[in-house]
Design a protein around this motif. Structure first.
Motif, PDB file in Angstrom:
ATOM      1  N   LEU A 114       0.722  -1.008  -0.089  1.00 15.54           N
ATOM      2  CA  LEU A 114      -0.095   0.019   0.022  1.00 15.54           C
ATOM      3  C   LEU A 114       0.963   1.350  -0.098  1.00 15.54           C
ATOM      4  CD1 LEU A 114      -2.778  -0.853   2.609  1.00 15.54           C
ATOM      5  CD2 LEU A 114      -3.071  -0.938  -0.147  1.00 15.54           C
ATOM      6  N   LYS A 115       2.135   1.288   0.620  1.00 20.07           N
ATOM      7  CA  LYS A 115       2.978   2.324   0.763  1.00 20.07           C
ATOM      8  C   LYS A 115       2.249   3.440   1.191  1.00 20.07           C
ATOM      9  CE  LYS A 115       4.596   3.131  -3.363  1.00 20.07           C
ATOM     10  NZ  LYS A 115       5.276   3.417  -4.661  1.00 20.07           N
ATOM     11  N   ILE A 116       1.576   3.369   2.182  1.00 22.49           N
ATOM     12  CA  ILE A 116       1.006   4.648   2.953  1.00 22.49           C
ATOM     13  C   ILE A 116       1.976   5.119   4.045  1.00 22.49           C
ATOM     14  CG2 ILE A 116      -1.014   5.367   4.256  1.00 22.49           C
ATOM     15  CD1 ILE A 116      -2.914   3.389   2.880  1.00 22.49           C
ATOM     16  N   TYR A 117       2.283   6.138   4.188  1.00 19.99           N
ATOM     17  CA  TYR A 117       3.058   6.987   5.142  1.00 19.99           C
ATOM     18  C   TYR A 117       2.020   7.683   5.981  1.00 19.99           C
ATOM     19  CZ  TYR A 117       7.396   6.199   2.286  1.00 19.99           C
ATOM     20  OH  TYR A 117       8.243   5.766   1.441  1.00 19.99           O
ATOM     21  N   PHE A 118       2.483   7.809   7.275  1.00 20.41           N
ATOM     22  CA  PHE A 118       1.688   8.609   8.228  1.00 20.41           C
ATOM     23  C   PHE A 118       2.508   9.782   8.780  1.00 20.41           C
ATOM     24  CE2 PHE A 118      -0.235   4.578   8.070  1.00 20.41           C
ATOM     25  CZ  PHE A 118      -1.610   4.696   7.972  1.00 20.41           C
ATOM     26  N   PHE A 119       1.782  10.850   8.968  1.00 23.31           N
ATOM     27  CA  PHE A 119       2.510  12.119   9.289  1.00 23.31           C
ATOM     28  C   PHE A 119       1.687  12.574  10.687  1.00 23.31           C
ATOM     29  CE2 PHE A 119       2.891  11.973   4.616  1.00 23.31           C
ATOM     30  CZ  PHE A 119       4.117  12.758   4.533  1.00 23.31           C
ATOM     31  N   PHE A 120       2.525  12.722  11.482  1.00 24.55           N
ATOM     32  CA  PHE A 120       1.794  13.142  12.784  1.00 24.55           C
ATOM     33  C   PHE A 120       2.227  14.667  13.018  1.00 24.55           C
ATOM     34  CE2 PHE A 120       1.717   8.518  13.090  1.00 24.55           C
ATOM     35  CZ  PHE A 120       0.494   8.288  13.753  1.00 24.55           C
ATOM     36  N   VAL A 121       1.247  15.417  13.262  1.00 22.46           N
ATOM     37  CA  VAL A 121       1.474  16.840  13.640  1.00 22.46           C
ATOM     38  C   VAL A 121       1.162  17.191  14.845  1.00 22.46           C
ATOM     39  CG1 VAL A 121       0.842  19.113  12.690  1.00 22.46           C
ATOM     40  CG2 VAL A 121       0.666  17.011  10.996  1.00 22.46           C
ATOM     41  N   ASP A 122       2.043  17.860  15.576  1.00 25.70           N
ATOM     42  CA  ASP A 122       1.962  18.218  17.282  1.00 25.70           C
ATOM     43  C   ASP A 122       1.398  19.542  16.811  1.00 25.70           C
ATOM     44  OD1 ASP A 122       4.082  19.864  16.654  1.00 25.70           O
ATOM     45  OD2 ASP A 122       5.516  18.868  17.995  1.00 25.70           O
ATOM     46  N   THR A 123       1.061  20.091  18.166  1.00 30.44           N
ATOM     47  CA  THR A 123       0.383  21.444  18.313  1.00 30.44           C
ATOM     48  C   THR A 123       1.412  22.520  17.753  1.00 30.44           C
ATOM     49  OG1 THR A 123       1.012  21.506  20.727  1.00 30.44           O
ATOM     50  CG2 THR A 123      -1.121  20.645  20.033  1.00 30.44           C
ATOM     51  N   GLU A 124       2.628  22.111  17.789  1.00 35.05           N
ATOM     52  CA  GLU A 124       3.576  23.265  17.299  1.00 35.05           C
ATOM     53  C   GLU A 124       3.851  23.301  15.623  1.00 35.05           C
ATOM     54  OE1 GLU A 124       4.852  25.563  19.384  1.00 35.05           O
ATOM     55  OE2 GLU A 124       3.295  24.761  20.888  1.00 35.05           O
ATOM     56  N   GLY A 125       3.262  22.270  14.814  1.00 36.51           N
ATOM     57  CA  GLY A 125       3.131  22.105  13.652  1.00 36.51           C
ATOM     58  C   GLY A 125       4.349  21.252  13.362  1.00 36.51           C
ATOM     59  N   ASN A 126       5.051  20.542  14.365  1.00 34.73           N
ATOM     60  CA  ASN A 126       6.008  19.557  13.978  1.00 34.73           C
ATOM     61  C   ASN A 126       5.832  18.557  13.435  1.00 34.73           C
ATOM     62  OD1 ASN A 126       8.463  21.554  14.942  1.00 34.73           O
ATOM     63  ND2 ASN A 126       7.236  21.053  17.112  1.00 34.73           N
ATOM     64  N   ILE A 127       6.481  17.793  12.460  1.00 37.81           N
ATOM     65  CA  ILE A 127       5.982  16.777  11.773  1.00 37.81           C
ATOM     66  C   ILE A 127       6.706  15.279  12.009  1.00 37.81           C
ATOM     67  CG2 ILE A 127       5.405  15.703   9.449  1.00 37.81           C
ATOM     68  CD1 ILE A 127       3.920  18.185  10.026  1.00 37.81           C
ATOM     69  N   GLU A 128       6.254  14.292  12.478  1.00 42.73           N
ATOM     70  CA  GLU A 128       6.935  13.182  12.488  1.00 42.73           C
ATOM     71  C   GLU A 128       6.191  12.119  11.297  1.00 42.73           C
ATOM     72  OE1 GLU A 128       7.091   9.268  15.541  1.00 42.73           O
ATOM     73  OE2 GLU A 128       5.524  11.045  15.877  1.00 42.73           O
ATOM     74  N   LYS A 129       7.186  11.962  10.362  1.00 43.56           N
ATOM     75  CA  LYS A 129       6.798  11.028   9.245  1.00 43.56           C
ATOM     76  C   LYS A 129       7.169   9.771   9.438  1.00 43.56           C
ATOM     77  CE  LYS A 129       8.213  10.453   4.419  1.00 43.56           C
ATOM     78  NZ  LYS A 129       9.115  10.971   3.382  1.00 43.56           N
ATOM     79  N   ILE A 130       6.368   8.751   9.320  1.00 40.88           N
ATOM     80  CA  ILE A 130       6.360   7.333   9.484  1.00 40.88           C
ATOM     81  C   ILE A 130       6.149   6.478   8.384  1.00 40.88           C
ATOM     82  CG2 ILE A 130       5.799   5.488  10.861  1.00 40.88           C
ATOM     83  CD1 ILE A 130       5.034   7.371  13.168  1.00 40.88           C
ATOM     84  N   LYS A 131       7.055   5.685   7.921  1.00 37.26           N
ATOM     85  CA  LYS A 131       6.768   4.690   6.747  1.00 37.26           C
ATOM     86  C   LYS A 131       6.413   3.463   7.636  1.00 37.26           C
ATOM     87  CE  LYS A 131       9.523   2.736   2.946  1.00 37.26           C
ATOM     88  NZ  LYS A 131      10.947   2.942   2.445  1.00 37.26           N
ATOM     89  N   PRO A 132       5.393   2.893   7.560  1.00 39.70           N
ATOM     90  CA  PRO A 132       4.700   1.806   8.385  1.00 39.70           C
ATOM     91  C   PRO A 132       5.415   0.297   7.987  1.00 39.70           C
ATOM     92  CG  PRO A 132       3.047   2.323   7.016  1.00 39.70           C
ATOM     93  CD  PRO A 132       4.274   3.174   6.631  1.00 39.70           C
ATOM     94  N   TYR A 133       6.455   0.383   7.728  1.00 36.68           N
ATOM     95  CA  TYR A 133       6.997  -1.233   7.273  1.00 36.68           C
ATOM     96  C   TYR A 133       8.565  -1.172   7.402  1.00 36.68           C
ATOM     97  CZ  TYR A 133       7.639   0.676   2.475  1.00 36.68           C
ATOM     98  OH  TYR A 133       7.903   1.357   1.497  1.00 36.68           O
TER      99      TYR A 133
END
Length: 133
Positions: free
Chosen positions: A114-133
């Protein structure tokens, strides 16, 4: 919600991802009235399609998470191409992290296809990008 309690709205999440992509030399297309929340490409011909969701609590985060998965799946081409990337951007909250951890129980070969990445955004706008495999 308390007056001073930060809330990561869909608007905030989307704008944070747009800023992140732009800072990383992606050309972000203007938001269309229909379709994916974010479409972006780079000079190498790679392409992002990203669905964004805002902060929700408890069971509503499950619904929003599943909705974003469905939206991304319906936007995929019949051939998964190496130049096309798919993403889901959500607030970095325990509710969405719990849903993400449930997604990680999907067999690795399916997540990889599926190649779906996840981006988690904190309240300051910082991004955590995760490749789920």
């Amino acid at each position: 919600m308390k007056i001073n309690e930060p809330q990561t709205t869909e608007f905030f999440v989307e704008n944070s991802i747009r800023k992140y992509l732009t800072e990383n030399r992606w050309r972000v297309l203007p938001r269309a009235h229909h379709g994916a929340d974010i479409k972006a490409y780079n000079k190498n011909g790679e392409y992002w399609i990203i669905e964004c969701k805002g902060e929700t609590k408890g069971e509503n985060s499950n619904l929003d998470f599943c909705t974003s998965l469905g939206q991304i799946l319906l936007r995929m081409d019949k051939d998964i191409r190496d130049w096309r990337h798919y993403g889901i951007a959500v607030p970095n909250t325990r509710h969405f992290k719990r849903q993400f951890n449930k997604f990680l129980k999907t067999p690795k070969q399916i997540r990889k296809a599926l190649k779906i990445y996840f981006f988690f955004v904190d309240t300051e706008g910082n991004i955590e990008k995760i490749k789920p495999y």
